[in-house]
Structure formats: structure tokens, C-alpha cells
Design a protein around this motif. Structure first.
Motif, PDB file in Angstrom:
ATOM      1  N   VAL A  34      85.282 -80.559 -38.488  1.00 54.97           N
ATOM      2  CA  VAL A  34      85.301 -81.841 -38.905  1.00 54.97           C
ATOM      3  C   VAL A  34      86.559 -81.967 -37.400  1.00 54.97           C
ATOM      4  CG1 VAL A  34      87.153 -83.230 -40.468  1.00 54.97           C
ATOM      5  CG2 VAL A  34      85.527 -81.726 -41.490  1.00 54.97           C
ATOM      6  N   GLY A  35      86.506 -83.342 -36.887  1.00 52.86           N
ATOM      7  CA  GLY A  35      86.452 -84.195 -35.843  1.00 52.86           C
ATOM      8  C   GLY A  35      86.532 -83.581 -34.807  1.00 52.86           C
ATOM      9  N   LEU A  36      85.583 -83.251 -34.281  1.00 52.64           N
ATOM     10  CA  LEU A  36      83.896 -82.789 -33.503  1.00 52.64           C
ATOM     11  C   LEU A  36      82.772 -83.194 -34.001  1.00 52.64           C
ATOM     12  CD1 LEU A  36      86.931 -80.359 -33.520  1.00 52.64           C
ATOM     13  CD2 LEU A  36      85.823 -80.027 -30.879  1.00 52.64           C
ATOM     14  N   HIS A  37      81.662 -83.943 -32.802  1.00 50.82           N
ATOM     15  CA  HIS A  37      80.927 -83.564 -32.967  1.00 50.82           C
ATOM     16  C   HIS A  37      80.099 -83.039 -32.337  1.00 50.82           C
ATOM     17  CE1 HIS A  37      81.000 -86.978 -30.238  1.00 50.82           C
ATOM     18  NE2 HIS A  37      79.985 -87.073 -30.290  1.00 50.82           N
ATOM     19  N   ILE A  38      78.421 -82.303 -31.928  1.00 47.70           N
ATOM     20  CA  ILE A  38      77.805 -81.823 -31.092  1.00 47.70           C
ATOM     21  C   ILE A  38      76.582 -82.726 -30.546  1.00 47.70           C
ATOM     22  CG2 ILE A  38      76.359 -80.422 -30.352  1.00 47.70           C
ATOM     23  CD1 ILE A  38      77.406 -78.199 -32.957  1.00 47.70           C
ATOM     24  N   PRO A  39      76.855 -83.541 -28.900  1.00 50.28           N
ATOM     25  CA  PRO A  39      75.299 -84.425 -29.068  1.00 50.28           C
ATOM     26  C   PRO A  39      73.985 -83.668 -29.244  1.00 50.28           C
ATOM     27  CG  PRO A  39      77.534 -85.217 -27.471  1.00 50.28           C
ATOM     28  CD  PRO A  39      77.613 -83.958 -28.296  1.00 50.28           C
ATOM     29  N   LEU A  40      73.298 -84.112 -29.328  1.00 50.63           N
ATOM     30  CA  LEU A  40      72.199 -83.633 -29.542  1.00 50.63           C
ATOM     31  C   LEU A  40      71.427 -83.248 -28.318  1.00 50.63           C
ATOM     32  CD1 LEU A  40      69.505 -82.222 -31.771  1.00 50.63           C
ATOM     33  CD2 LEU A  40      68.820 -85.004 -30.994  1.00 50.63           C
ATOM     34  N   GLU A  41      71.737 -84.111 -27.268  1.00 47.57           N
ATOM     35  CA  GLU A  41      71.236 -84.116 -25.879  1.00 47.57           C
ATOM     36  C   GLU A  41      71.881 -82.568 -25.636  1.00 47.57           C
ATOM     37  OE1 GLU A  41      74.433 -87.195 -25.913  1.00 47.57           O
ATOM     38  OE2 GLU A  41      72.537 -87.395 -27.418  1.00 47.57           O
ATOM     39  N   SER A  42      72.684 -82.194 -25.772  1.00 50.79           N
ATOM     40  CA  SER A  42      73.865 -81.226 -25.511  1.00 50.79           C
ATOM     41  C   SER A  42      72.841 -79.371 -25.358  1.00 50.79           C
ATOM     42  CB  SER A  42      75.170 -81.137 -24.986  1.00 50.79           C
ATOM     43  OG  SER A  42      75.875 -80.743 -26.565  1.00 50.79           O
ATOM     44  N   VAL A  43      72.276 -79.697 -26.988  1.00 54.69           N
ATOM     45  CA  VAL A  43      71.792 -78.129 -27.187  1.00 54.69           C
ATOM     46  C   VAL A  43      70.772 -77.852 -26.881  1.00 54.69           C
ATOM     47  CG1 VAL A  43      70.319 -77.357 -29.372  1.00 54.69           C
ATOM     48  CG2 VAL A  43      72.454 -79.425 -29.493  1.00 54.69           C
ATOM     49  N   VAL A  44      71.161 -76.779 -26.342  1.00 58.94           N
ATOM     50  CA  VAL A  44      69.766 -75.862 -25.140  1.00 58.94           C
ATOM     51  C   VAL A  44      69.871 -74.787 -25.788  1.00 58.94           C
ATOM     52  CG1 VAL A  44      68.980 -74.939 -23.418  1.00 58.94           C
ATOM     53  CG2 VAL A  44      70.548 -77.045 -23.076  1.00 58.94           C
ATOM     54  N   MET A  45      68.138 -74.467 -26.403  1.00 64.19           N
ATOM     55  CA  MET A  45      68.180 -73.401 -26.721  1.00 64.19           C
ATOM     56  C   MET A  45      66.806 -72.192 -26.948  1.00 64.19           C
ATOM     57  SD  MET A  45      68.478 -74.342 -31.271  1.00 64.19           S
ATOM     58  CE  MET A  45      70.515 -74.708 -32.275  1.00 64.19           C
ATOM     59  N   GLU A  46      67.244 -71.570 -26.246  1.00 62.87           N
ATOM     60  CA  GLU A  46      65.655 -70.383 -25.452  1.00 62.87           C
ATOM     61  C   GLU A  46      65.867 -69.922 -26.674  1.00 62.87           C
ATOM     62  OE1 GLU A  46      67.153 -70.417 -21.312  1.00 62.87           O
ATOM     63  OE2 GLU A  46      67.065 -71.853 -20.634  1.00 62.87           O
ATOM     64  N   LEU A  47      64.849 -69.328 -26.969  1.00 62.00           N
ATOM     65  CA  LEU A  47      65.263 -68.120 -28.435  1.00 62.00           C
ATOM     66  C   LEU A  47      64.248 -67.240 -28.177  1.00 62.00           C
ATOM     67  CD1 LEU A  47      65.039 -70.781 -31.428  1.00 62.00           C
ATOM     68  CD2 LEU A  47      66.827 -69.789 -30.972  1.00 62.00           C
ATOM     69  N   GLN A  48      65.408 -66.441 -26.954  1.00 59.83           N
ATOM     70  CA  GLN A  48      64.595 -64.864 -26.725  1.00 59.83           C
ATOM     71  C   GLN A  48      66.025 -64.244 -26.465  1.00 59.83           C
ATOM     72  OE1 GLN A  48      62.067 -66.307 -24.283  1.00 59.83           O
ATOM     73  NE2 GLN A  48      62.792 -67.009 -22.684  1.00 59.83           N
ATOM     74  N   ILE A  49      65.407 -63.519 -26.263  1.00 56.20           N
ATOM     75  CA  ILE A  49      66.816 -62.105 -25.810  1.00 56.20           C
ATOM     76  C   ILE A  49      66.834 -62.173 -24.316  1.00 56.20           C
ATOM     77  CG2 ILE A  49      67.604 -59.728 -25.159  1.00 56.20           C
ATOM     78  CD1 ILE A  49      67.039 -60.649 -28.087  1.00 56.20           C
ATOM     79  N   GLY A  50      68.153 -62.760 -23.817  1.00 61.40           N
ATOM     80  CA  GLY A  50      68.347 -63.499 -22.397  1.00 61.40           C
ATOM     81  C   GLY A  50      68.884 -64.937 -22.373  1.00 61.40           C
ATOM     82  N   GLY A  51      68.089 -65.214 -23.316  1.00 65.40           N
ATOM     83  CA  GLY A  51      67.283 -67.756 -23.281  1.00 65.40           C
ATOM     84  C   GLY A  51      69.670 -67.988 -23.588  1.00 65.40           C
ATOM     85  N   ARG A  52      69.489 -69.461 -23.523  1.00 62.79           N
ATOM     86  CA  ARG A  52      70.554 -69.967 -23.454  1.00 62.79           C
ATOM     87  C   ARG A  52      70.537 -70.194 -24.733  1.00 62.79           C
ATOM     88  NH1 ARG A  52      70.407 -74.047 -19.077  1.00 62.79           N
ATOM     89  NH2 ARG A  52      68.381 -74.497 -20.196  1.00 62.79           N
ATOM     90  N   PHE A  53      71.952 -70.439 -25.140  1.00 61.34           N
ATOM     91  CA  PHE A  53      72.237 -71.645 -26.535  1.00 61.34           C
ATOM     92  C   PHE A  53      73.411 -71.891 -26.231  1.00 61.34           C
ATOM     93  CE2 PHE A  53      72.789 -72.164 -30.493  1.00 61.34           C
ATOM     94  CZ  PHE A  53      71.795 -72.091 -31.577  1.00 61.34           C
ATOM     95  N   GLU A  54      73.248 -73.254 -26.069  1.00 56.38           N
ATOM     96  CA  GLU A  54      74.312 -74.006 -25.622  1.00 56.38           C
ATOM     97  C   GLU A  54      74.827 -75.146 -26.127  1.00 56.38           C
ATOM     98  OE1 GLU A  54      73.983 -74.334 -21.281  1.00 56.38           O
ATOM     99  OE2 GLU A  54      73.442 -72.228 -20.491  1.00 56.38           O
ATOM    100  N   PHE A  55      75.847 -75.545 -26.258  1.00 54.83           N
ATOM    101  CA  PHE A  55      75.841 -77.133 -26.885  1.00 54.83           C
ATOM    102  C   PHE A  55      77.260 -77.366 -26.069  1.00 54.83           C
ATOM    103  CE2 PHE A  55      76.953 -73.867 -29.605  1.00 54.83           C
ATOM    104  CZ  PHE A  55      78.382 -73.828 -30.548  1.00 54.83           C
ATOM    105  N   ASP A  56      78.089 -78.974 -26.222  1.00 58.94           N
ATOM    106  CA  ASP A  56      78.616 -79.560 -26.169  1.00 58.94           C
ATOM    107  C   ASP A  56      79.512 -79.722 -27.359  1.00 58.94           C
ATOM    108  OD1 ASP A  56      78.429 -79.697 -23.130  1.00 58.94           O
ATOM    109  OD2 ASP A  56      77.768 -81.223 -23.091  1.00 58.94           O
ATOM    110  N   MET A  57      80.682 -79.424 -27.553  1.00 53.92           N
ATOM    111  CA  MET A  57      81.740 -79.840 -28.732  1.00 53.92           C
ATOM    112  C   MET A  57      81.998 -80.976 -28.258  1.00 53.92           C
ATOM    113  SD  MET A  57      82.367 -77.253 -31.472  1.00 53.92           S
ATOM    114  CE  MET A  57      81.111 -76.429 -32.252  1.00 53.92           C
TER     115      MET A  57
END
Length: 147
Positions: A34-57
Motif C-alpha cells: 500500500v502506498g506504492l505501485h508497479i508500472p506494468l511497463e517496468s515488469v520484465v520476466m524471463e522465466l528461466q534459470i538465469g533470467g531477469r525478474f525486474e520491476f520498479d516500485m
């Protein structure tokens, strides 16, 4: 090493929790306290070992951005995912989320290792995590509770 442990129960299957965590259009709606949000365009999901999982709060009041840049270390669909964040406050953070069937729902357990001691015992940090899962329950239209 001291760990932060959060448990929250949501009345849905591990598969639905997995889908919420791995679908950017769902993830960005619930994973910020509560009090924060994650912009959809900031989400990066490379769903594999070694892949990136990134987002901005983003802090709602100030607009300050807190980037989260993780690397996927483990994926065991639909029950476990582990991320490493090599430079979290000058430390290496390891965050494991498990999704275990529990009665008519799923027990989500988060274990974070490598946090500064003052965050591990901080009730505000615990409340922030639970606020995310309360949002998830509302988003899915199901019961949920702090465990």
C-alpha cells in the motif's frame, strides 16, 4: 544469517498463485505494498534459470522509483521460485517464494536472506508484505489471511 519469513494463506490453488506471480498484467496489480505501485511497463520476466525478474516500485506520494533487479535462481512450477538480487542495499539478497497447497487454498511463504537486521524485525516490513497478499486476495476475489 537471519531471515525474514512471511506466511500468508490465499484461498486458491498453487497454480493460480503461480500464474499471478508470472503474468506481468496480474503481478503489477498486487505485488507492491500500500502506498506504492508497479508500472506494468517496468515488469520484465524471463522465466528461466538465469533470467531477469525486474520491476520498479513507485512511491505514490513522491513518485520516487525503487528499482528491483533480480535474477531467477530456481523455478519449480507451480510451487517454488527463488530470485537473487546481487546489489540490494550493498548486499546480496536471496528471496524464495513457495506455494504449498493447504486445505482449500495455498500457503505462500516468503523467505528473504541477506537483508539488514533492522528490516528483518521491522513490523512495517511484515505489514507491507501482507498488504500485497491482501491485494492479491481482493484481485482474485477470494478469502485470504495472515498466517
Amino acid at each position: 544469517m537471519t531471515s525474514l519469513v512471511i506466511s500468508h494463506w490465499v484461498e486458491t490453488s498453487p497454480e493460480e498463485i503461480w500464474k499471478a506471480y508470472t503474468t506481468p498484467e496480474i503481478f503489477h496489480q498486487f505485488f507492491s505494498p500500500v502506498g506504492l505501485h508497479i508500472p506494468l511497463e517496468s515488469v520484465v520476466m524471463e522465466l528461466q534459470i538465469g533470467g531477469r525478474f525486474e520491476f520498479d516500485m513507485v512511491f505514490d506520494e513522491s513518485g520516487e522509483v525503487s528499482p528491483n533487479k533480480g535474477i531467477i535462481l530456481e523455478l519449480e512450477e507451480p510451487h517454488k521460485m527463488t530470485f537473487g538480487e546481487p546489489d540490494f542495499m550493498g548486499r546480496e539478497l536471496r528471496s524464495t517464494q513457495t506455494f504449498a497447497a493447504d486445505g482449500t487454498g495455498t500457503l505462500i511463504t516468503v523467505i528473504q536472506e541477506g537483508l539488514p537486521e533492522e528490516l528483518v524485525d521491522n513490523p512495517e516490513v511484515h505489514a507491507a508484505f501482507h498488504s500485497c497478499y491482501l491485494k492479491l486476495g481482493r484481485l482474485l476475489g477470494v478469502r485470504n489471511e495472515i498466517r
